[in-house]
Design a protein around this motif. Sequence first.
Motif, mmCIF file in Angstrom:
data_model
loop_
_atom_site.group_PDB
_atom_site.id
_atom_site.type_symbol
_atom_site.label_atom_id
_atom_site.label_comp_id
_atom_site.label_asym_id
_atom_site.label_seq_id
_atom_site.Cartn_x
_atom_site.Cartn_y
_atom_site.Cartn_z
ATOM 1 N N MET A 185 22.421 -9.329 7.036
ATOM 2 C CA MET A 185 21.742 -9.917 7.865
ATOM 3 C C MET A 185 21.953 -11.427 7.569
ATOM 4 O O MET A 185 21.458 -12.011 6.651
ATOM 5 N N THR A 186 22.217 -11.989 8.731
ATOM 6 C CA THR A 186 22.435 -13.529 8.492
ATOM 7 C C THR A 186 21.519 -14.424 9.148
ATOM 8 O O THR A 186 20.847 -13.709 10.273
ATOM 9 N N PRO A 187 20.901 -15.358 8.763
ATOM 10 C CA PRO A 187 19.946 -16.323 9.499
ATOM 11 C C PRO A 187 20.257 -16.440 10.906
ATOM 12 O O PRO A 187 21.310 -16.795 11.363
ATOM 13 N N THR A 188 19.261 -16.311 11.732
ATOM 14 C CA THR A 188 19.617 -16.542 13.276
ATOM 15 C C THR A 188 19.103 -17.958 13.564
ATOM 16 O O THR A 188 18.362 -18.532 12.718
ATOM 17 N N LEU A 189 19.187 -18.249 14.669
ATOM 18 C CA LEU A 189 18.736 -19.830 15.374
ATOM 19 C C LEU A 189 17.288 -19.852 15.120
ATOM 20 O O LEU A 189 16.686 -20.834 14.852
ATOM 21 N N GLN A 190 16.639 -18.834 15.498
ATOM 22 C CA GLN A 190 15.217 -18.651 15.469
ATOM 23 C C GLN A 190 14.714 -19.139 14.244
ATOM 24 O O GLN A 190 13.703 -19.841 14.172
ATOM 25 N N LEU A 191 15.147 -18.603 13.106
ATOM 26 C CA LEU A 191 14.540 -19.064 11.785
ATOM 27 C C LEU A 191 14.803 -20.424 11.351
ATOM 28 O O LEU A 191 13.891 -20.952 10.979
ATOM 29 N N ALA A 211 25.211 -16.902 14.253
ATOM 30 C CA ALA A 211 26.140 -18.139 14.682
ATOM 31 C C ALA A 211 27.686 -17.635 14.948
ATOM 32 O O ALA A 211 27.958 -16.717 14.365
ATOM 33 N N PRO A 212 28.184 -18.265 15.889
ATOM 34 C CA PRO A 212 29.547 -18.058 16.261
ATOM 35 C C PRO A 212 30.637 -18.449 14.792
ATOM 36 O O PRO A 212 30.118 -19.313 14.211
ATOM 37 N N MET A 242 26.846 -17.154 6.866
ATOM 38 C CA MET A 242 25.822 -17.731 6.187
ATOM 39 C C MET A 242 24.956 -16.887 5.674
ATOM 40 O O MET A 242 24.869 -15.709 5.927
ATOM 41 N N ASN A 243 24.678 -17.153 4.303
ATOM 42 C CA ASN A 243 23.990 -16.482 3.465
ATOM 43 C C ASN A 243 22.440 -16.430 3.481
ATOM 44 O O ASN A 243 21.934 -17.385 3.307
ATOM 45 N N SER A 244 21.850 -15.247 3.768
ATOM 46 C CA SER A 244 20.353 -15.125 3.858
ATOM 47 C C SER A 244 19.667 -15.557 2.696
ATOM 48 O O SER A 244 18.245 -16.012 2.668
ATOM 49 N N ILE A 245 20.217 -15.128 1.502
ATOM 50 C CA ILE A 245 19.378 -15.492 0.175
ATOM 51 C C ILE A 245 19.335 -17.169 -0.053
ATOM 52 O O ILE A 245 18.358 -17.717 -0.283
ATOM 53 N N ALA A 246 20.463 -17.742 0.483
ATOM 54 C CA ALA A 246 20.451 -18.997 0.121
ATOM 55 C C ALA A 246 19.691 -19.901 1.238
ATOM 56 O O ALA A 246 18.912 -20.652 0.867
ATOM 57 N N PHE A 247 19.473 -19.365 2.565
ATOM 58 C CA PHE A 247 18.492 -19.506 3.505
ATOM 59 C C PHE A 247 17.251 -19.581 3.114
ATOM 60 O O PHE A 247 16.465 -20.619 3.012
ATOM 61 N N VAL A 248 16.719 -18.363 2.544
ATOM 62 C CA VAL A 248 15.283 -18.263 2.031
ATOM 63 C C VAL A 248 15.150 -19.170 0.713
ATOM 64 O O VAL A 248 13.918 -19.846 0.915
ATOM 65 N N ALA A 249 15.875 -19.405 0.018
ATOM 66 C CA ALA A 249 15.638 -20.101 -1.206
ATOM 67 C C ALA A 249 15.512 -21.564 -0.605
ATOM 68 O O ALA A 249 14.599 -22.473 -1.077
ATOM 69 N N PHE A 265 24.865 -23.198 16.718
ATOM 70 C CA PHE A 265 24.800 -21.910 17.272
ATOM 71 C C PHE A 265 25.139 -21.992 18.577
ATOM 72 O O PHE A 265 25.154 -21.133 19.361
ATOM 73 N N SER A 266 25.642 -23.078 19.087
ATOM 74 C CA SER A 266 26.158 -23.373 20.544
ATOM 75 C C SER A 266 27.608 -22.574 20.725
ATOM 76 O O SER A 266 28.267 -22.159 19.973
ATOM 77 N N PRO A 267 27.745 -22.145 22.092
ATOM 78 C CA PRO A 267 28.973 -21.374 22.229
ATOM 79 C C PRO A 267 30.098 -22.211 22.066
ATOM 80 O O PRO A 267 31.328 -21.982 21.995
#
Lengths: 160, 104
Positions: B1-7, A114-115, A1-8, B53-55
Amino acid sequence: MNSIAFVAIAILTLAAALAAATLQKLMHAALSFAMTFVGVAAFFFLLGAEFVGLVQVFVYVGAVAVLIVFTILLTRRDVEDTGRPNWGGAIIAIAVFGGLLWAILKTQTLAIAAPPIEPLTVKRVGDVLMTDYVWPLQCVGLLLTAALIGALILVMEEKR
Amino acid sequence: MTPTLQLFLIVSATLFSIGLLAVLSRRHAIFILIGIEMMLAAANLNFIAFWRFSPHPQSPTGVMVAIFSIAIAAAEAAVGLALVIAVYRHYRTTNVDQLDQLKG
């Protein structure tokens, strides 16, 4: 998952939502509402639920936004939301936001990444809809029929 | 850094609060409906985020709930907008402050 895409996507979605909630001209607010739902669909794509994202675009941007625009045009007398702002509502909304933010930030188990998953295909969604979720699907079909008939009866001309 | 569930939950809480703001501060009935739709979208975002984000993301329960929730929200929007049109025909206004005939 891309954080730049998330913020945008987050900035786009929340800015459009704020515009939809505060703009005075109703038509502008309706278009911002459609933009908000495009942003939410982009979040669904980012989360790997492509089918839900497509359904979101079809249903909200395609159908509900058009319904809202038609309703604005049919009730044309007051196309501007005049009147002083309601500060009580704003205070309650900010208080609810603060409470939710406090609860989310305080729960340490939510700070997870995320898994890795195998992509959820439309075929799999269809399989599950036709096996495990077939009764809910029938119930939703009944509900949509009832809503269609109900909406038609509500807007029919009143007999005098 | 990837976005977490919190975000994701923070974004959806913000969207919910903006919807609540629209419901509580707008006086035009259509915009109260738009606020309700935004709150429902925030709930859907939570469903999908918790599923992702679930197992056990193999079972698509969250996705199914979100699909049904979208269908129900569409039915709600259709009936709500029909009600707005019916009310407008009767009272010639969609301002909810003027619809106070049931006030004692």
